[in-house]
Design an enzyme around this catalytic site. Sequence first.
Site, mmCIF file in Angstrom:
data_model
loop_
_atom_site.group_PDB
_atom_site.id
_atom_site.type_symbol
_atom_site.label_atom_id
_atom_site.label_comp_id
_atom_site.label_asym_id
_atom_site.label_seq_id
_atom_site.Cartn_x
_atom_site.Cartn_y
_atom_site.Cartn_z
ATOM 1 N N SER A 1 0.846 -1.192 0.000
ATOM 2 C CA SER A 1 0.000 0.000 0.000
ATOM 3 C C SER A 1 0.880 1.240 0.000
ATOM 4 C CB SER A 1 -0.863 -0.016 1.269
ATOM 5 O OG SER A 1 -1.470 1.233 1.510
ATOM 6 N N TYR B 1 -2.997 -1.259 9.947
ATOM 7 C CA TYR B 1 -2.915 -1.557 8.514
ATOM 8 C C TYR B 1 -1.547 -1.143 7.974
ATOM 9 C CZ TYR B 1 -4.453 -1.202 3.568
ATOM 10 O OH TYR B 1 -4.595 -1.333 2.201
HETATM 11 P P1 NAD Z 1 -11.771 -5.220 -1.231
HETATM 12 O O1 NAD Z 1 -12.190 -5.128 0.179
HETATM 13 O O2 NAD Z 1 -12.767 -4.953 -2.292
HETATM 14 O O3 NAD Z 1 -11.146 -6.656 -1.552
HETATM 15 C C1 NAD Z 1 -10.461 -7.432 -0.600
HETATM 16 C C2 NAD Z 1 -10.719 -8.893 -0.911
HETATM 17 O O4 NAD Z 1 -9.969 -9.684 0.030
HETATM 18 C C3 NAD Z 1 -12.193 -9.273 -0.756
HETATM 19 O O5 NAD Z 1 -12.619 -10.057 -1.835
HETATM 20 C C4 NAD Z 1 -12.220 -10.048 0.558
HETATM 21 O O6 NAD Z 1 -13.246 -11.006 0.643
HETATM 22 C C5 NAD Z 1 -10.833 -10.702 0.518
HETATM 23 N N1 NAD Z 1 -10.418 -11.162 1.849
HETATM 24 C C6 NAD Z 1 -10.532 -10.495 3.028
HETATM 25 N N2 NAD Z 1 -10.080 -11.286 4.025
HETATM 26 C C7 NAD Z 1 -9.673 -12.437 3.463
HETATM 27 C C8 NAD Z 1 -9.115 -13.647 3.974
HETATM 28 N N3 NAD Z 1 -8.893 -13.820 5.302
HETATM 29 N N4 NAD Z 1 -8.800 -14.642 3.101
HETATM 30 C C9 NAD Z 1 -9.038 -14.491 1.776
HETATM 31 N N5 NAD Z 1 -9.581 -13.386 1.235
HETATM 32 C C10 NAD Z 1 -9.891 -12.369 2.070
HETATM 33 O O7 NAD Z 1 -10.542 -4.211 -1.349
HETATM 34 P P2 NAD Z 1 -9.402 -4.019 -2.473
HETATM 35 O O8 NAD Z 1 -9.127 -2.580 -2.596
HETATM 36 O O9 NAD Z 1 -9.699 -4.797 -3.688
HETATM 37 O O10 NAD Z 1 -8.163 -4.670 -1.703
HETATM 38 C C11 NAD Z 1 -7.202 -5.483 -2.352
HETATM 39 C C12 NAD Z 1 -5.838 -5.250 -1.742
HETATM 40 O O11 NAD Z 1 -5.399 -3.928 -2.043
HETATM 41 C C13 NAD Z 1 -5.783 -5.359 -0.217
HETATM 42 O O12 NAD Z 1 -4.594 -6.013 0.186
HETATM 43 C C14 NAD Z 1 -5.753 -3.920 0.228
HETATM 44 O O13 NAD Z 1 -5.152 -3.770 1.499
HETATM 45 C C15 NAD Z 1 -4.925 -3.305 -0.876
HETATM 46 N N6 NAD Z 1 -5.049 -1.853 -1.026
HETATM 47 C C16 NAD Z 1 -6.264 -1.267 -1.257
HETATM 48 C C17 NAD Z 1 -6.345 0.097 -1.409
HETATM 49 C C18 NAD Z 1 -7.655 0.799 -1.682
HETATM 50 O O14 NAD Z 1 -7.703 2.043 -1.561
HETATM 51 N N7 NAD Z 1 -8.706 0.125 -2.052
HETATM 52 C C19 NAD Z 1 -5.181 0.877 -1.338
HETATM 53 C C20 NAD Z 1 -3.963 0.251 -1.100
HETATM 54 C C21 NAD Z 1 -3.914 -1.119 -0.963
#
Ligand code: NAD
Length: 256
Positions: free
Chosen positions: A135, A148
């Site tokens: 991130s 986080y």
């Molecule tokens: P999201 O919440 O839409 O997707 C996260 C996915 O991870 C979901 O499908 C959820 O069911 C799955 N998940 C959660 N816990 C889990 C577990 N224990 N085992 C398996 N799957 C699990 O959010 P996103 O933005 O698509 O997040 C994807 C990645 O990107 C994450 O690692 C998040 O930290 C990172 N991220 C997101 C952002 C943002 O602004 N959206 C920014 C930086 C990093």
Amino acid sequence: MGKLDGRVVIVTGAARGQGEQEARLFRAEGAEVVLADVLDEQGEALAREIGGRYVHLDVGEEEAWRAAVAVAKEAYGRVDGLVNNAGILRFNSLVDTPLDEFMQVVRVNQVGCFLGVKTVAPAMEDGGTIVNTASYTAVTGMAAVGTYAATKHAILGLTRVAALELADRRIRVNAMCPGAIDTAMSNPAQLDPTADAEETSRALDELYRKLVPLGRIGRPEEVARLALFLTCEDSSYITGQPFVIDGGWLAGVSVI
Ligand code: NAD
């Protein structure tokens, strides 16, 4: 010809958001994709739609990782790639964070990534790739998301060490550091059927217009293209690196 023809890639957290877009793009580029998540209904429906294989995987459970690798091998005979994408976010100041909440985030974000490397790398073909999703908060601080941010900083350390330890098998390990991306994590209205998610997306664009040089929130499809770059031969001489994808947010601030 696709950029991932003949490759088998496991994507965690693939039922929605960035993982969904990674699964869709990788499939379109010729990969066999194993979609792993805890959201079984959504994950199974997406796998059916794109012609992938869904597996229930809680990334914090070591035994479940072994089962997921077995499913991939049984279905496709090999594993060439892993995208550690699953993650969760909790808002709290550090002094108000209950230990249980801290451990819950560590378990999914940090332990999940560790178990992915530990379980999949030994089963992976030489020359494979691992992409860990860190991130923007892996490279700078952000108030109210301390747990986080701590786990995302840890993912960069894990990425560098894994790159060193797996280089003799030509397995490349890199990390993505997305800024704000328009998924359910940043835009929870996407999960509320009564909410207008497009309207909240526009509101987020307006918020990030002031914060981010490129003037908008990022899209999950844009992160998927970075994941593709790091998984295919275009990045053949790159390993152990964090890649910031944030619309210029980390570049600094403007005073006028
Ligand atoms: P999201 O919440 O839409 O997707 C996260 C996915 O991870 C979901 O499908 C959820 O069911 C799955 N998940 C959660 N816990 C889990 C577990 N224990 N085992 C398996 N799957 C699990 O959010 P996103 O933005 O698509 O997040 C994807 C990645 O990107 C994450 O690692 C998040 O930290 C990172 N991220 C997101 C952002 C943002 O602004 N959206 C920014 C930086 C990093």
